[in-house]
Enzyme design. Structure first.
Site, PDB file in Angstrom:
ATOM      1  CE  LYS A   1     -12.136   5.120   6.574  1.00 55.21           C
ATOM      2  NZ  LYS A   1     -11.609   3.969   7.314  1.00 55.21           N
TER       3      LYS A   1
ATOM      4  NE  ARG B   1     -12.579 -17.859  18.101  1.00 54.87           N
ATOM      5  CZ  ARG B   1     -11.978 -19.040  18.080  1.00 54.87           C
ATOM      6  NH1 ARG B   1     -11.173 -19.359  17.067  1.00 54.87           N
ATOM      7  NH2 ARG B   1     -12.188 -19.926  19.048  1.00 54.87           N
TER       8      ARG B   1
ATOM      9  CE1 TYR C   1      -6.101   5.970   9.272  1.00 58.95           C
ATOM     10  CE2 TYR C   1      -5.788   3.587   9.206  1.00 58.95           C
ATOM     11  CZ  TYR C   1      -6.255   4.725   9.847  1.00 58.95           C
ATOM     12  OH  TYR C   1      -6.860   4.621  11.071  1.00 58.95           O
TER      13      TYR C   1
ATOM     14  CG  ASP D   1      -5.908   0.755   1.427  1.00 56.19           C
ATOM     15  OD1 ASP D   1      -7.077   0.839   0.987  1.00 56.19           O
ATOM     16  OD2 ASP D   1      -5.610   1.023   2.605  1.00 56.19           O
TER      17      ASP D   1
END
Length: 384
Positions: free
Chosen positions: A203, A52, A105, A178
């Site tokens: 994406k 992690r 979005y 973004d």
């Protein structure tokens, strides 16, 4: 990586991708280990102790992300929303405001309004393509964060990144862009003055609809340390295979975006001349109100085209009639997709100032043969 490598495609291929020193393998191995042996207590090899907190495959991806966005720090997350959440929690406290552009979005709006809102974070919405509206909103009440998508989702609005960055600096606000729709192959907001770039790596960065991920890139050392702490402490990190798939996708990002842009331009031109299409949203068209600005801050216009039909019923029929364009969520893969935002990606903003018109359909134009894409759109429009 050689300091002489500066071109985008070269950075995409080589940044963080030094050959394995043990075997000479040109593709670095994927490190699946969750824990790392220590040379005595606290004697870490390369700084790795637990999956992690760090993983060599994720480190390689983060180096690659920073390089292609021309930033100092790249951070990889398990999703785009996880990246957004870590950034916002690192910079906001109860009572702070986020100024959000009015075409983003739906998940971003939902995160701020429904997750951070009850915690005490304020949300205001403004048309960021009009910088005078942004200036007026900041004069009325300060904001800690200015958050914009350009091109926006799904109406492909274009915001002046350099102009917004100046407003943010003058107002003491963090400017977040973004960059998912453009990708760093076409637009690099940090170079235009933005403070942070965010991506849904699901994406265009991944590019093959086979990995979910998110990314942040920034230059500020203190901010990167704060966000990196949340990445570790909250744990929404990308796994090694996800990191590897994203890295592999980025290596072909430049040539893919070229083909996406070429095909999207052909689709937009075809749709603009069709008598059953009421409006086409694509910044590559000279009729687009943001065309000149897009041309000044992007090297090409991307692979997303939206269109408006006569009404919502026609839009639904069209979206359910295509064949090459598959009806599905998401975007940015090599395959063409069609999406009906009102009931799919933007259903969470119905009834708000971010609601998408019911007659709008969004196309993610893939890299198939353009002739097949156009024939598919023609048959779907003929069926209306």
């Amino acid at each position: 990586m050689s300091e002489h490598i500066r071109g985008f495609d070269s950075l995409a291929v080589h940044a963080g991708q030094e050959f394995d020193p043990t075997t000479g393998a040109v593709i670095p191995p994927v490190h699946f280990s969750t824990t790392y042996a220590q040379d005595g207590i606290g004697g870490l090899r390369g700084g790795y102790e637990y999956g992690r907190s760090g993983n060599p495959t994720r480190t390689a991806l983060q180096t690659q992300l920073a390089a292609i966005e021309h930033g100092r720090h790249g951070l990889s997350f398990s999703s785009g929303l996880a990246a957004e959440d870590a950034l916002l929690r690192a910079v906001l406290k109860p009572g702070d405001d986020v100024l959000l552009s009015d075409d983003v979005y739906g998940g971003t709006y939902r995160l701020i309004a429904r997750i951070l809102g009850p915690w005490g974070v304020g949300l205001r919405v403004v048309d960021m393509t009009d910088l005078s509206q942004v200036a007026a909103a900041l004069e009325e009440k300060p904001a800690k964060v200015l958050w914009v998508e350009t091109p926006s989702n799904p109406l492909l609005r274009i915001t002046d990144i350099a102009g917004l960055a100046k407003l943010g600096r003058d107002a003491g606000a963090l400017v977040v862009v973004d960059n998912t729709f453009a990708s760093p192959a076409l637009q690099q907001p940090l170079r235009l003055g933005a403070d942070v770039v965010v991506h849904s790596a699901t994406k265009y960065l991944g590019g093959h609809s086979d990995v979910v991920g998110g990314a942040l890139v920034m230059n500020d050392d203190a901010l990167a340390e704060s966000v990196g702490f949340l990445q570790f402490a909250a744990g929404a990190v990308s796994g090694p295979m996800d990191a590897f798939l994203t890295t592999r996708g980025i290596k072909t990002l430049g040539i893919r975006m070229q083909r996406h842009s070429e095909n999207a331009a052909a689709v937009a031109s075809f749709l603009e001349g069709h008598d059953r299409v009421a409006k086409v949203y694509y910044p590559g068209l000279s009729s687009h109100p943001g065309h000149e600005l897009a041309a000044s801050q992007m090297s090409a216009f991307g692979g997303i085209v939206s269109l408006a039909l006569a009404d919502g019923a026609a839009a639904r029929r069209f979206a359910e009639s295509t064949r090459v364009f598959q009806l599905a969520e998401s975007l940015g893969g090599v395959e063409s997709l069609v999406n009906y935002p009102d009931a799919m990606t933007h259903a969470s903003v119905r009834g708000t100032e971010l609601a998408v018109p019911e007659e709008v359909v969004r196309l993610s134009v893939g890299i198939e043969s353009s002739e097949d894409q156009l024939a598919d759109l023609e048959q779907a429009l003929a069926a209306l």
